[in-house]
Structure formats: structure tokens, C-alpha cells
Enzyme design. Structure first.
Site, PDB file in Angstrom:
ATOM      1  CG  HIS A   1      -1.742   1.220   1.383  1.00 18.88           C
ATOM      2  ND1 HIS A   1      -3.083   1.259   1.076  1.00 18.88           N
ATOM      3  CD2 HIS A   1      -1.434   2.474   1.811  1.00 18.88           C
ATOM      4  CE1 HIS A   1      -3.555   2.469   1.300  1.00 18.88           C
ATOM      5  NE2 HIS A   1      -2.570   3.226   1.752  1.00 18.88           N
ATOM      6  CD  GLU A   2       1.605   3.740   3.726  1.00 21.51           C
ATOM      7  OE1 GLU A   2       1.850   4.773   3.051  1.00 21.51           O
ATOM      8  OE2 GLU A   2       0.614   3.652   4.465  1.00 21.51           O
TER       9      GLU A   2
ATOM     10  CG  HIS B   1       0.306   6.355  -0.638  1.00 24.07           C
ATOM     11  ND1 HIS B   1      -0.808   6.891  -1.245  1.00 24.07           N
ATOM     12  CD2 HIS B   1      -0.149   5.780   0.517  1.00 24.07           C
ATOM     13  CE1 HIS B   1      -1.881   6.654  -0.505  1.00 24.07           C
ATOM     14  NE2 HIS B   1      -1.504   5.983   0.573  1.00 24.07           N
TER      15      HIS B   1
ATOM     16  CG  HIS C   1      -0.342   8.826  -6.682  1.00 24.45           C
ATOM     17  ND1 HIS C   1      -1.530   8.877  -5.992  1.00 24.45           N
ATOM     18  CD2 HIS C   1      -0.526   9.636  -7.742  1.00 24.45           C
ATOM     19  CE1 HIS C   1      -2.385   9.659  -6.621  1.00 24.45           C
ATOM     20  NE2 HIS C   1      -1.794  10.146  -7.693  1.00 24.45           N
TER      21      HIS C   1
ATOM     22  CD  GLU D   1      -4.774   6.690   2.035  1.00 21.11           C
ATOM     23  OE1 GLU D   1      -4.279   5.581   1.767  1.00 21.11           O
ATOM     24  OE2 GLU D   1      -4.120   7.604   2.573  1.00 21.11           O
TER      25      GLU D   1
ATOM     26  CE1 TYR E   1      -6.059   5.572   4.988  1.00 17.47           C
ATOM     27  CE2 TYR E   1      -7.012   7.280   6.368  1.00 17.47           C
ATOM     28  CZ  TYR E   1      -5.904   6.673   5.810  1.00 17.47           C
ATOM     29  OH  TYR E   1      -4.648   7.178   6.063  1.00 17.47           O
TER      30      TYR E   1
END
Length: 676
Positions: free
Chosen positions: A462-463, A466, A469, A491, A610
Site C-alpha cells: 500500500h505505502e 503512494h 503515485h 487512498e 479511507y
């Protein structure tokens, strides 16, 4: 893009240099604003007002983010303190800038006189957002109200900085005997600090995640879990006062600006637009989740009796599930019903293998190439630095750092920090982005490398999403780069990528036993994948609680009365009502909200995002990647260029419609939870 790698950032600062860099930024921006404010209104144009403002942000974002980043990660307390202090000064200065009526008048003149349709889309967005910022900062108010608002904004900045600092510095320790740690694996105890307490050797345990989560998940004795949870929930009590004051200040600011409450003020710029819509969304979803949650609580209570009987412990309190029971009994369900043992699973996910496999996946799906930079200049010796290149063109894309293990004074959670935005410089060249992933995974022990539980693998994915992104975004203006999107969209891209961690072929590629190198066995893999929705009701009710609590404290009461929030009491009552889990014992006060960093760190009246963005993430994954192939480069290309590349340069809904070919639907999300 550029075709040659740009130099990585400089991390060799002294406290004095951090302070001096802050002064340099302040002086430079003040000079620019004074120059703009001096322009005759009839001579103000996009080119001599908005362009210089945007260019200044483009040119200064790198060093500015570096000097404020030290507070979260530097092992040197003097650097952390200097970074915290400079951020406080910078926030106060930015409030002054945002409240300059002379600058607003010039910007307003440009806004009123410019044919906005004739501007390029991103330039038009810069003008419209900058103008709206000034209005939301009260520049249309009388002078006395402006001064009042400025003081409130400065106070909020102070409160948020102090709140975060208190959480980062809260290194609470608890000691336990080996018997009290019954159920904990050998690698948890290996190499752990011990102390002699009352003539007994006891193990030192902290409230950092690598200690907290394993004990709450695996320690068989309820008293052990309860004592550690209590220590965690009674950290930095001073933060409760800071939070309650922040809530009052936010409400006062919103009232000054003509909004009914802070939630209405915040949501004006979100996809959801209004507190009513958010409340309806959360309430409707809660109604769908509650039957699942009640079924899961019934299972927890049945297992609770069995566990206590086996240990010979009294059944006092049986029939109630407390906060310290949640992870333990969720793990019991996984082990008993799906035969998934987190300790067995993590043997197949050593940090180095997971990192290698994860980077390979991102390279394949997004068309990128990563190269580790050896002996790089970093802020701590364990930090890794990577260069990123476009696989097809060979163009240089940017850098990212991985800072994965806990240490004293470091940021406590897992997050991506944008260190430098990609943007156009004054000479027309492009400065490439830099991002850092900061996490707190278990450190290697004398007997084994760092081993990741499956939920940690998911967090990692997940992180890192980011990070991608930030790397894949290409915008003219730094303001719109990367994750600078609406908060209730930001998110979605990373939540969508969590689905890769439930795909059998992906998990095989990420795995390799830390001793033998063999991939995770087929049978264990299948059981793990089947456990995807284990306790989905309670897990999602927990997220709904955070969103509802956040919305409640930032919304005006239905009867129109003044809001006076007792954060401790409200948290406790709402926690049990929404999640079906009791926060703590009635005779022991706790204050978990003191560690709720999101509510003071930019997610105020926005935590619902979220859950809101989960709807989008599920639609993106199940409607495209699941159909077309999770490793399909064509789908990955569309995701990179329609979801990641635009950053915040257009509305999130436009991203989604471009990628999906239609507006998003909630059905895939409900289906992913087994609700329809």
C-alpha cells in the site's frame, strides 16, 4: 522527463543549516509577495502574478520538504528538534502569507479579468484554486475578522505540531516474564532487552508496532494483552487537551468564514462535498456490516471461553470483547477456521525477498526500472535509495527511499512522505520527484532476518503504491503533483494495489522461506487467500468508527447548540456502539484518541475518505485488473497514465471515468466483502 539521472537530495544538515534554510525560504517568498502586492490592479495578469507564485513553489519544494522531514526520521534529536521548530515557524509564516489582503486583491483582479477558458487546464486550475484558498482563508472578511482568523490558524498549527511530536516521542515500555508472554514465538524474544524486576528476569516490550501488534495477536494471557493495550492507550495524555482545543478552534474558524461547522468547511473541497452525504454513506455501510459484525463477535466469545478454559483462567469478563482482544480472536478465527498461522506464514516473507518481489511487480505493471544506489547519502544507515527509470523510453523518472525499521524518536506508523514534487523549473527543465516510504517493520534478530506477516506485506504494498503515485505523476505545478489530490480520493490508488497481496501467483513471487528459499506451499497459500475476508465485518466497522468519530467531533450538533466535546467519553461510547468492541474497563480511564494522529495531521473531517475511496479502489481492481490480468502491462499503462500521472491537476472523478470508462459503482466493493 529527463534522460539523465538527477542528483539525489542532500541529507548532511546541521541544526543551524536547517534554521538558515527556513529563513532563506521565508525571505524569498516575502520578497516575491511584496513585489506582487505592489502591482497596479489593472496591470495584474496570470503571467506576472500566478505564474511567479507557482514557480516559487516549484523551485523551493525540495529543500523545504527535506528540512521539515528530519523531525520524523532523524536519529539525531537535535536535528529533529530543529526540524520541528522550523516547521512551526514556516507554518506561522504561511498563515501570514495566506492572510495577506494586498496579495489577495491582486489575485482577485487576475481572477475577475482573465478569460479562464483561454488558459491551459492546469493553469486555469492553479488560478481557481489559489483564488479559492484566499477566500477560504477569510480575505473577503472585514479586517478585524481576518486578524482573528489568522490567530486561530496559527494556534492550530502549534497544536498539530505539538500533538505529532508527543506521539513520536512517546516510547512507553512494559516488562513481562516469559510466562506472561506465553504464545510469543522464539524470534520475538530472541535478542530482546531484559531487566531484573523483583528478582525475576523480564523482557522489555515497547508500544511500537513491531512489539504491540504481535503481542495483541499472539499472547495467550489476556492480562498481558490488557496491560500492553493500557500502556498504549494511556500515552501522552496532554494530547487530549490539544485535540479538544483544536476542535474548538476549528469550529470557531469555520463559523467566522460562514460555514455551519468545520466538517462543512473541509468537505467543500472533497469529492463527497457535504457532511450529510458522508454521514449517509457511513451509516448505510454500517447497517450492511453490522450483521456480519454480530456473527463475528459471537465466534470471538465462543473462542474466548475455550481459550480461558484451556489456560485455567477465570471467566470474569467473558462475553465481552475488549480492544485488547480484537487482534487475538481475529487471529484465532484465522487459525481455527482457515488454518492460517501468521507465524508460519511469515517464515516465507523475509524482508529482502518481499522487497525484491514487490519492486519487480511495480516495474512490470508500471513499465519502470529501479536501480539501488549503493553508499548513498541518507539520513540513517539502514535507509536504502533507488533510482527510477522509464523502461520504454529510458528517461529518468525520480528517486525513492525506503526507511523500514523502528528506532527511537522516529515516526511511529507507516507512511509515504513526498520529499520533492516533480514540476517545471523556470528554465523549462523538469525537476524529478523524490519520495520516501517510512515504516516500522520488525528488525532482523540474531537468528533470522526481518520476517513480515501477511498484513505487513499488504501495508508495504500500500505505502509503496503512494510512492509510485508520486514518482509517476507529471504536472507543471508542484501544487498538483502526486498525492496532492482530494483527500477522499488519495487512498484509492494504493488501496487498489493491496489486492495484489491476495493473488496466488503474486504471493508466490513475493515469497521464499528465509532458510530454504522455497516459495510458500500451495496448501498454505490457498488457505491464506481464502482468509481474505476474515472478520471483514469487524475490520470495516473499526474503520467506520474512526470516520464517524472524526465527523462527529467536527460537526455541529443537530439541535444547533454549541459543541462541547469530551473526547475521552465520546470515543469510549462510540467505540462500543459502532465496533461492538469495548474500549476498556469501566474503572480504568484510557485516552486512545491521544494517539489518533490522522485527526491532527491533515485528515480532520476527512478520515471517512479511507472507506469512501475503498469503493473506487474495488471498482478499479475488479472491473479492470481482475478481468484483464493483474500483471497486464496495458492495464498498468492505463492506470499509470490516467490515475497516477495527472496527480491533482484534475478532479479525481475525471481520473476514474477515464480509467473505468464510466462513473464508479459501489457494487464491486460490497461484493469484495461478500455482501452481495
Amino acid at each position: 522527463m529527463v534522460s539523465a539521472g538527477q542528483a539525489a537530495l542532500n541529507w548532511s544538515y546541521t541544526p543551524e543549516q536547517i534554521s538558515a534554510a527556513g529563513d532563506k525560504y521565508v525571505n524569498g517568498k516575502k520578497e516575491l509577495l511584496d513585489k506582487i502586492a505592489a502591482l497596479p490592479l489593472d496591470q495584474a495578469t496570470f503571467e506576472n502574478v500566478l505564474q511567479p507564485l507557482g514557480q516559487h513553489e516549484n523551485d523551493t519544494t525540495g529543500e523545504l520538504m527535506v528540512i521539515t522531514f528530519f523531525q520524523h526520521t532523524s536519529p539525531d534529536k537535535a536535528l529533529r528538534d530543529a526540524s520541528t521548530e522550523v516547521e512551526k515557524r514556516l507554518q506561522e509564516f504561511e498563515i501570514e502569507c495566506a492572510m495577506r489582503e494586498d496579495v489577495y486583491k491582486v489575485v482577485d483582479a487576475v481572477y475577475q479579468r482573465t478569460d479562464r477558458a483561454a488558459l491551459a487546464p492546469e493553469d486555469r486550475r492553479l488560478l481557481e484554486k489559489t483564488h479559492l484558498d484566499f477566500r477560504r482563508n477569510g480575505l473577503a472578511l472585514p479586517k478585524d475578522k481576518q486578524e482573528q482568523l489568522k490567530a486561530l490558524h496559527k494556534r492550530l498549527a502549534d497544536l498539530s505540531i505539538q500533538f505529532a511530536r508527543n506521539v513520536n516521542e512517546a516510547d512507553t515500555e512494559v516488562t513481562f516474564t516469559k510466562d506472561e508472554l506465553l504464545g510469543m514465538p522464539d524470534d520475538f524474544l530472541a535478542g530482546r532487552e531484559t531487566k531484573e524486576v523483583d528478582g525475576q528476569t523480564q523482557f522489555v516490550v515497547t508500544t511500537k508496532y513491531p512489539d504491540l501488534f504481535p503481542i495483541l495477536t499472539l499472547a495467550k494471557r489476556e492480562a498481558t494483552r490488557q496491560r500492553l493495550q493500557y500502556a498504549y492507550d494511556t500515552r501522552c495524555k496532554e494530547n487530549i487537551g490539544l485535540l479538544e482545543e483544536a476542535i474548538r478552534v476549528r469550529q470557531e474558524s469555520a463559523t467566522l468564514l460562514g460555514y455551519p461547522d468545520h466538517a462543512s468547511y473541509v468537505l467543500e473541497e472533497k469529492m463527497a462535498k457535504s457532511p450529510t452525504r458522508v454521514n449517509e454513506f457511513l451509516t448505510e455501510l454500517r447497517g450492511k456490516l453490522l450483521p456480519l459484525g454480530h456473527d463475528e463477535i459471537a465466534k470471538f466469545i465462543a473462542y474466548q471461553r475455550e481459550v480461558k478454559d484451556a489456560l485455567g483462567e477465570p471467566l470474569s469478563g467473558a462475553g465481552t470483547i475488549y480492544s485488547w482482544d480484537y487482534r487475538f480472536y481475529m487471529n484465532q478465527v484465522k487459525e481455527r477456521e482457515f488454518e492460517v498461522d501468521d507465524e508460519a506464514v511469515k517464515q516465507y516473507f523475509p524482508m529482502e525477498r518481499v522487497t525484491q518481489g514487490m519492486l519487480e511487480i511495480y516495474q512490470t505493471v508500471l513499465g519502470l526500472k529501479f536501480t539501488e544506489v549503493k553508499d548513498a547519502n541518507v539520513w540513517q544507515e539502514d535507509v536504502q535509495l533507488y533510482e527510477v527509470w522509464d523502461k520504454a523510453s529510458g528517461d529518468f523518472v525520480g528517486h525513492f527511499y525506503l526507511d523500514l525499521f523502528p528506532r527511537k524518536g522516529k515516526y511511529n506508523h507507516a507512511a509515504c512522505f513526498p520529499i520533492r514534487a516533480g514540476s517545471r523549473l523556470a528554465d523549462g527543465t523538469y525537476t524529478t520527484p523524490v519520495n520516501a516510504m517510512v515504516a516500522n517493520f520488525s528488525k532482523p534478530t540474531p537468528n533470522a532476518p526481518s520476517l513480515l506477516k501477511h498484513d505487513e506485506v499488504t501495508t508495504y504494498f500500500h505505502e509503496l503504491g503512494h510512492v509510485m503515485h508520486g514518482l509517476c505523476s507529471q504536472t507543471k505545478w508542484a501544487r498538483f503533483h502526486g498525492t496532492n489530490t482530494e483527500n477522499d480520493f488519495v487512498e484509492a490508488p494504493s488501496q487498489m494495489l493491496e489486492n495484489w497481496c491476495w493473488e496466488p501467483e503474486v504471493l508466490k513471487g513475493l515469497s521464499g522461506h528465509y532458510e530454504t528459499g522455497k516459495p510458500i506451499p500451495e496448501e498454505l497459500l490457498n488457505r491464506l487467500v481464502k482468509s481474505k475476508n476474515v472478520c471483514a465485518g469487524l475490520s470495516n466497522l473499526r474503520q467506520l468508527f474512526f470516520g464517524l468519530f472524526d465527523l462527529k467531533v467536527h460537526s455541529k450538533p443537530a439541535d444547533g447548540s454549541d459543541q462541547k466535546v469530551d473526547v475521552i467519553a465520546l470515543w469510549r461510547s462510540m467505540r462500543q456502539d459502532v465496533t461492538l468492541i469495548k474500549d476498556g474497563q469501566d474503572d480504568k480511564e484510557t485516552w486512545p484518541a491521544a494517539g489518533f494522529g490522522h485527526i491532527m495531521g491533515g485528515y480532520d473531517a476527512g478520515y471517512y475518505g479511507y472507506m469512501w475511496s475503498q469503493v473506487f479502489s474495488a471498482d478499479m481492481f475488479y472491473s479492470r485488473f481482475k478481468v484483464e490480468g493483474v500483471m497486464n502491462p496495458k492495464t498498468g499503462h492505463d492506470y499509470r497514465y490516467e490515475i497516477l500521472k495527472p496527480g491533482g491537476s484534475r478532479d479525481g472523478m475525471e481520473h476514474l471515468k477515464a480509467f473505468l470508462g464510466r462513473e464508479p459503482k459501489i457494487d464491486p466493493f460490497l461484493k469484495s466483502l461478500g455482501l452481495n
